[in-house]
Design a protein around this motif. Structure first.
Motif, mmCIF file in Angstrom:
data_model
loop_
_atom_site.group_PDB
_atom_site.id
_atom_site.type_symbol
_atom_site.label_atom_id
_atom_site.label_comp_id
_atom_site.label_asym_id
_atom_site.label_seq_id
_atom_site.Cartn_x
_atom_site.Cartn_y
_atom_site.Cartn_z
ATOM 1 N N LEU A 57 -3.683 -4.429 -8.885
ATOM 2 C CA LEU A 57 -3.739 -3.387 -7.866
ATOM 3 C C LEU A 57 -2.336 -2.992 -7.416
ATOM 4 O O LEU A 57 -2.057 -1.809 -7.185
ATOM 5 N N THR A 94 -2.045 -4.704 -1.391
ATOM 6 C CA THR A 94 -3.086 -5.692 -1.141
ATOM 7 C C THR A 94 -2.745 -6.643 0.003
ATOM 8 O O THR A 94 -3.561 -7.470 0.383
ATOM 9 N N ILE A 111 -1.430 0.071 -5.213
ATOM 10 C CA ILE A 111 -2.360 -0.221 -4.117
ATOM 11 C C ILE A 111 -1.899 -1.481 -3.412
ATOM 12 O O ILE A 111 -1.822 -2.556 -4.012
ATOM 13 N N MET A 123 -13.703 -6.507 -5.658
ATOM 14 C CA MET A 123 -13.113 -5.466 -4.814
ATOM 15 C C MET A 123 -14.148 -4.925 -3.839
ATOM 16 O O MET A 123 -13.831 -4.593 -2.690
ATOM 17 N N ASN A 141 -4.892 -8.852 -7.437
ATOM 18 C CA ASN A 141 -3.853 -8.295 -6.567
ATOM 19 C C ASN A 141 -2.672 -7.771 -7.379
ATOM 20 O O ASN A 141 -2.092 -6.725 -7.060
#
Length: 226
Positions: free
Chosen positions: A70, A77, A75, A110, A67
């Motif tokens: 990301l 999460t 991104i 993922m 996480n």
């Protein structure tokens, strides 16, 4: 009175013939049939009617690490379920990392967020090689194998040499049988960056933006240029 040599030869029992008896032949035939059926069952169960993969389940610490990576890439999460409004912030590249690192487990983890993909796609990382196994469900109307699932294997060489990334298609196999190079557009073992990077498009942009790339056993590292 002594027997002559001819009498001894005539009275001697005939030598036993060497070879397989009927029982031996039957046993060999039976073993051949069993081995053939076993190999056929393995081939069909492994390639023609394969079971879905078990999704990779990350531990709590592995998920937190993923996480964080990301989130660094922008991104989200956590989602926006909390309803908290986004806070405006000034754009800055100061202190920003240009490296992307993922482990094999993280990549497959993922995929686990998409249940269908997790059960049908698995990624393997080894030295300079990214491999994937994909289960492809066939439409009911497909000849002979309609409604079944086929197993597709593919491998791509991914490394960095002479100041640029190197990408080569190692091959694609369908049901365990390698697909001929001609069917792959003669792209097997061709350096795609060198082949197509001279023209404007994806490969030129890809090579221009990558400062370094490395694939090793269970690890992927990509460093981007400024």
């Amino acid at each position: 009175m002594n027997e002559t040599n001819e009498d001894k030869t005539a009275s001697a029992p005939p030598p036993k013939k060497k070879g397989f008896s009927g029982l031996h032949v039957f046993g060999i035939v039976l073993l051949t049939i069993v081995a053939t059926l076993g190999a056929g069952y393995w081939w069909f169960s492994h390639y023609v009617f394969p079971e879905n993969f078990d999704p990779v389940t990350l531990t709590a610490s592995e998920q937190d690490s993923l996480n964080s990576k990301l989130n660094t890439l922008g991104i989200d999460t956590q989602g926006f379920e909390s309803g908290r409004p986004l806070q405006p912030v000034p754009y800055s590249e100061e202190g920003a990392s240009r490296e992307v690192r993922f482990s094999e487990r993280e990549l497959n983890g993922m995929l686990a967020n998409n249940t269908d993909l997790a059960q049908r796609l698995a990624v393997d990382l080894s030295d300079d090689l990214v491999s994937a196994v994909l289960l492809v469900p066939l439409d009911e109307g497909f000849p002979v194998l309609g409604g079944r699932t086929l197993r597709v294997n593919a491998g791509v060489e991914l490394s960095f040499a002479n100041g640029r990334p190197l990408v080569k298609l190692r091959g694609v196999s369908l049901m365990g049988v390698p697909i001929p190079n001609a069917w792959l557009g003669n792209l097997k073992n061709v350096d795609l960056v060198n082949e197509f990077g001279a023209n404007e498009g994806f490969w030129q942009s890809f090579a221009a933006g990558v400062d370094y790339i490395q694939v090793e056993d269970g690890r992927l590292l990509v460093r981007l240029k400024e």
